[in-house]
Write a protein that holds these residues in place. Structure first.
Motif, PDB file in Angstrom:
ATOM      1  N   ILE A  98       0.860  -1.178   0.000  1.00 60.00           N
ATOM      2  CA  ILE A  98       0.000   0.000   0.000  1.00 60.00           C
ATOM      3  C   ILE A  98       0.898   1.230   0.000  1.00 60.00           C
ATOM      4  CG2 ILE A  98      -0.230   0.376   2.516  1.00 60.00           C
ATOM      5  CD1 ILE A  98      -3.326   0.657   1.974  1.00 60.00           C
ATOM      6  N   SER A  99       0.343   2.387  -0.270  1.00 63.17           N
ATOM      7  CA  SER A  99       1.164   3.596  -0.301  1.00 63.17           C
ATOM      8  C   SER A  99       1.646   3.974   1.100  1.00 63.17           C
ATOM      9  CB  SER A  99       0.384   4.767  -0.891  1.00 63.17           C
ATOM     10  OG  SER A  99      -0.635   5.196   0.001  1.00 63.17           O
ATOM     11  N   LYS A 100       2.839   4.515   1.158  1.00 62.81           N
ATOM     12  CA  LYS A 100       3.373   5.002   2.434  1.00 62.81           C
ATOM     13  C   LYS A 100       2.485   6.100   3.003  1.00 62.81           C
ATOM     14  CE  LYS A 100       7.675   6.714   4.517  1.00 62.81           C
ATOM     15  NZ  LYS A 100       9.081   7.111   4.232  1.00 62.81           N
ATOM     16  N   ALA A 101       1.912   6.914   2.115  1.00 66.69           N
ATOM     17  CA  ALA A 101       1.074   8.048   2.543  1.00 66.69           C
ATOM     18  C   ALA A 101      -0.221   7.609   3.202  1.00 66.69           C
ATOM     19  CB  ALA A 101       0.771   8.944   1.345  1.00 66.69           C
ATOM     20  N   SER A 102      -0.612   6.357   3.043  1.00 65.91           N
ATOM     21  CA  SER A 102      -1.862   5.881   3.634  1.00 65.91           C
ATOM     22  C   SER A 102      -1.760   5.688   5.138  1.00 65.91           C
ATOM     23  CB  SER A 102      -2.267   4.553   2.993  1.00 65.91           C
ATOM     24  OG  SER A 102      -1.405   3.509   3.408  1.00 65.91           O
ATOM     25  N   ASN A 103      -0.519   5.515   5.634  1.00 66.50           N
ATOM     26  CA  ASN A 103      -0.263   5.247   7.065  1.00 66.50           C
ATOM     27  C   ASN A 103      -0.858   3.922   7.536  1.00 66.50           C
ATOM     28  OD1 ASN A 103       1.242   7.626   7.715  1.00 66.50           O
ATOM     29  ND2 ASN A 103      -0.669   8.787   7.626  1.00 66.50           N
ATOM     30  N   ALA A 104      -1.204   3.054   6.613  1.00 69.50           N
ATOM     31  CA  ALA A 104      -1.704   1.731   6.965  1.00 69.50           C
ATOM     32  C   ALA A 104      -0.540   0.750   7.066  1.00 69.50           C
ATOM     33  CB  ALA A 104      -2.706   1.251   5.922  1.00 69.50           C
ATOM     34  N   LYS A 105      -0.808  -0.409   7.649  1.00 68.82           N
ATOM     35  CA  LYS A 105       0.220  -1.445   7.750  1.00 68.82           C
ATOM     36  C   LYS A 105       0.282  -2.269   6.474  1.00 68.82           C
ATOM     37  CE  LYS A 105       0.099  -1.948  12.792  1.00 68.82           C
ATOM     38  NZ  LYS A 105      -0.134  -2.876  13.912  1.00 68.82           N
ATOM     39  N   ALA A 106       1.491  -2.711   6.150  1.00 74.42           N
ATOM     40  CA  ALA A 106       1.703  -3.579   4.988  1.00 74.42           C
ATOM     41  C   ALA A 106       3.129  -4.097   5.050  1.00 74.42           C
ATOM     42  CB  ALA A 106       1.466  -2.820   3.684  1.00 74.42           C
ATOM     43  N   ASP A 107       3.450  -5.027   4.167  1.00 74.30           N
ATOM     44  CA  ASP A 107       4.819  -5.534   4.094  1.00 74.30           C
ATOM     45  C   ASP A 107       5.726  -4.567   3.344  1.00 74.30           C
ATOM     46  OD1 ASP A 107       4.392  -8.093   5.395  1.00 74.30           O
ATOM     47  OD2 ASP A 107       3.243  -8.643   3.616  1.00 74.30           O
ATOM     48  N   LEU A 108       5.163  -3.949   2.305  1.00 65.55           N
ATOM     49  CA  LEU A 108       5.934  -3.029   1.475  1.00 65.55           C
ATOM     50  C   LEU A 108       5.130  -1.747   1.275  1.00 65.55           C
ATOM     51  CD1 LEU A 108       7.057  -5.583  -1.276  1.00 65.55           C
ATOM     52  CD2 LEU A 108       8.493  -4.673   0.574  1.00 65.55           C
ATOM     53  N   PHE A 109       5.831  -0.620   1.311  1.00 65.38           N
ATOM     54  CA  PHE A 109       5.186   0.676   1.125  1.00 65.38           C
ATOM     55  C   PHE A 109       5.739   1.333  -0.135  1.00 65.38           C
ATOM     56  CE2 PHE A 109       5.283  -0.173   5.683  1.00 65.38           C
ATOM     57  CZ  PHE A 109       3.936  -0.103   5.976  1.00 65.38           C
ATOM     58  N   VAL A 110       4.853   1.851  -0.967  1.00 66.00           N
ATOM     59  CA  VAL A 110       5.273   2.463  -2.217  1.00 66.00           C
ATOM     60  C   VAL A 110       5.067   3.971  -2.180  1.00 66.00           C
ATOM     61  CG1 VAL A 110       4.974   0.431  -3.674  1.00 66.00           C
ATOM     62  CG2 VAL A 110       3.007   1.911  -3.239  1.00 66.00           C
ATOM     63  N   GLU A 111       5.878   4.633  -2.983  1.00 66.79           N
ATOM     64  CA  GLU A 111       5.828   6.082  -3.144  1.00 66.79           C
ATOM     65  C   GLU A 111       5.811   6.411  -4.626  1.00 66.79           C
ATOM     66  OE1 GLU A 111       8.083   8.414   0.005  1.00 66.79           O
ATOM     67  OE2 GLU A 111       9.294   6.588  -0.103  1.00 66.79           O
ATOM     68  N   PRO A 112       5.470   7.638  -4.992  1.00 61.31           N
ATOM     69  CA  PRO A 112       5.413   8.010  -6.409  1.00 61.31           C
ATOM     70  C   PRO A 112       6.721   7.707  -7.128  1.00 61.31           C
ATOM     71  CG  PRO A 112       4.448   9.739  -5.067  1.00 61.31           C
ATOM     72  CD  PRO A 112       5.044   8.765  -4.114  1.00 61.31           C
ATOM     73  N   GLY A 113       6.611   7.088  -8.281  1.00 62.56           N
ATOM     74  CA  GLY A 113       7.783   6.751  -9.074  1.00 62.56           C
ATOM     75  C   GLY A 113       8.294   5.338  -8.869  1.00 62.56           C
ATOM     76  N   ASP A 114       7.851   4.680  -7.805  1.00 59.58           N
ATOM     77  CA  ASP A 114       8.259   3.295  -7.572  1.00 59.58           C
ATOM     78  C   ASP A 114       7.702   2.390  -8.672  1.00 59.58           C
ATOM     79  OD1 ASP A 114       9.569   4.030  -5.286  1.00 59.58           O
ATOM     80  OD2 ASP A 114       8.118   3.170  -3.898  1.00 59.58           O
ATOM     81  N   LYS A 115       8.380   1.272  -8.872  1.00 63.28           N
ATOM     82  CA  LYS A 115       7.925   0.275  -9.830  1.00 63.28           C
ATOM     83  C   LYS A 115       7.746  -1.060  -9.116  1.00 63.28           C
ATOM     84  CE  LYS A 115      10.181   2.465 -13.789  1.00 63.28           C
ATOM     85  NZ  LYS A 115      11.220   2.329 -14.847  1.00 63.28           N
ATOM     86  N   ILE A 116       6.643  -1.718  -9.389  1.00 63.66           N
ATOM     87  CA  ILE A 116       6.350  -3.021  -8.812  1.00 63.66           C
ATOM     88  C   ILE A 116       6.446  -4.051  -9.927  1.00 63.66           C
ATOM     89  CG2 ILE A 116       4.652  -4.425  -7.578  1.00 63.66           C
ATOM     90  CD1 ILE A 116       3.368  -1.755  -6.657  1.00 63.66           C
ATOM     91  N   TYR A 117       7.498  -4.856  -9.881  1.00 64.89           N
ATOM     92  CA  TYR A 117       7.715  -5.862 -10.913  1.00 64.89           C
ATOM     93  C   TYR A 117       7.056  -7.181 -10.552  1.00 64.89           C
ATOM     94  CZ  TYR A 117      11.162  -3.235 -13.635  1.00 64.89           C
ATOM     95  OH  TYR A 117      11.778  -2.319 -14.447  1.00 64.89           O
ATOM     96  N   PHE A 118       6.425  -7.797 -11.527  1.00 66.22           N
ATOM     97  CA  PHE A 118       6.006  -9.195 -11.426  1.00 66.22           C
ATOM     98  C   PHE A 118       6.451  -9.845 -12.728  1.00 66.22           C
ATOM     99  CE2 PHE A 118       2.670  -6.490 -12.930  1.00 66.22           C
ATOM    100  CZ  PHE A 118       1.910  -7.193 -13.859  1.00 66.22           C
ATOM    101  N   GLY A 119       7.559 -10.595 -12.643  1.00 65.18           N
ATOM    102  CA  GLY A 119       8.222 -11.077 -13.842  1.00 65.18           C
ATOM    103  C   GLY A 119       8.836  -9.910 -14.587  1.00 65.18           C
ATOM    104  N   ASP A 120       8.592  -9.850 -15.882  1.00 65.82           N
ATOM    105  CA  ASP A 120       9.157  -8.776 -16.701  1.00 65.82           C
ATOM    106  C   ASP A 120       8.188  -7.611 -16.887  1.00 65.82           C
ATOM    107  OD1 ASP A 120      11.706 -10.045 -17.319  1.00 65.82           O
ATOM    108  OD2 ASP A 120      10.503 -11.487 -18.437  1.00 65.82           O
ATOM    109  N   ILE A 121       7.033  -7.701 -16.304  1.00 66.00           N
ATOM    110  CA  ILE A 121       6.047  -6.629 -16.377  1.00 66.00           C
ATOM    111  C   ILE A 121       6.111  -5.828 -15.087  1.00 66.00           C
ATOM    112  CG2 ILE A 121       3.598  -6.088 -16.746  1.00 66.00           C
ATOM    113  CD1 ILE A 121       3.259  -8.889 -17.936  1.00 66.00           C
TER     114      ILE A 121
END
Length: 259
Positions: A98-121
């Motif tokens: 989830i986004s870091k700005a949400s202030n919620a709990k998660a394993d990974l926090f994303v911010e603008p410009g981040d990329k989330i890869y799953f395989g080559d996509i």
């Protein structure tokens, strides 16, 4: 900024995207399953899973022979409980995002410009606050080896011929207007738009369509703000249950910082 990835080699050809749009009727929520079928591991992710349909979604993942690695939320939802935590209890290797700005709990926090890869996509993260402070839009990558046309998963920031409300959870009609116009309407006009909800039976739109026909966001900012101020919407019936649960991946009993 960060890059979240599975083990992956360079794509020889355009990746084969597996894509499924799934619906939860009580909250009119769309969950999206995406996977790279051309990768040996067939890594997959779910966007905006719902607790009530988690078993259905996981059964589909198994049937398609995919390896689910991420359960992703566009924001802290107020109308349903996320399935992220439940999915993690059934598939322990899955990580919540989830986004870091949400202030919620998660394993990974994303911010603008981040990329989330799953395989080559990959999905590019764009901040689109306004419905809530932590809303993000996930956009498929730009490149010859990425799915074309591009796809944007807009959460509640932009709905088909509408948008999310802005009267709670740090909402702001001013911010929402700027978010959509700077982060979504600047994408190619043939970009496919997939929202978190639809209440009229629509399944997909495009940037070009919404720029022309969205009855709220096609207007100037002052008109838009006036429209949003006069919606007179009722209090979300699930909000008092959903928001506290979604701050901890849908599992209120969790004790850890990550869920």
């Amino acid at each position: 900024m960060g890059s979240y990835s599975t083990t992956s080699s360079s794509a020889q050809n355009s990746p084969k995207l597996v894509f499924r749009q799934l619906f939860e009727k009580e909250s009119s929520t769309y969950t999206y399953l995406l996977a790279d079928a051309s990768h040996p591991q067939k890594p997959a992710l779910l966007i905006d899973p719902v607790d009530k349909t988690a078993d259905r979604d996981l059964a589909l993942v198994k049937e398609l022979g995919l390896k689910l690695i991420y359960a992703i939320n566009t924001h802290v939802h107020a109308d349903h409980v996320t399935g992220s935590g439940l999915i993690k209890t059934k598939f322990p290797g899955v990580k919540s995002i989830i986004s870091k700005a949400s202030n919620a709990k998660a394993d990974l926090f994303v911010e603008p410009g981040d990329k989330i890869y799953f395989g080559d996509i990959f999905l590019e993260v764009r901040a689109t606050p306004g419905h809530t402070l932590g809303c993000v839009t996930y956009v498929t990558g730009d490149g010859s080896n990425q799915p074309q046309p591009r796809m944007a998963f807009t959460g509640d920031a932009l709905l088909i011929r509408g948008c999310g409300r802005t009267d709670f959870q740090g909402g702001s009609s001013d911010k929402l207007y700027d978010s959509v116009h700077s982060q979504i309407f600047t994408l190619p006009k043939d970009t496919l738009l997939y929202p978190a909800h639809d209440y009229k039976g629509f399944t997909v739109s495009t940037v070009g369509e919404e720029m022309l026909y969205n009855p709220r966001l096609s207007k100037d900012k002052e008109t838009f703000k006036n429209i949003m101020q006069n919606l007179n919407l009722s209090y979300p019936k699930m909000m008092d249950v959903a928001v506290p649960a979604n701050m901890v991946c849908g599992l209120q009993e969790t004790k850890s910082e990550a869920c």
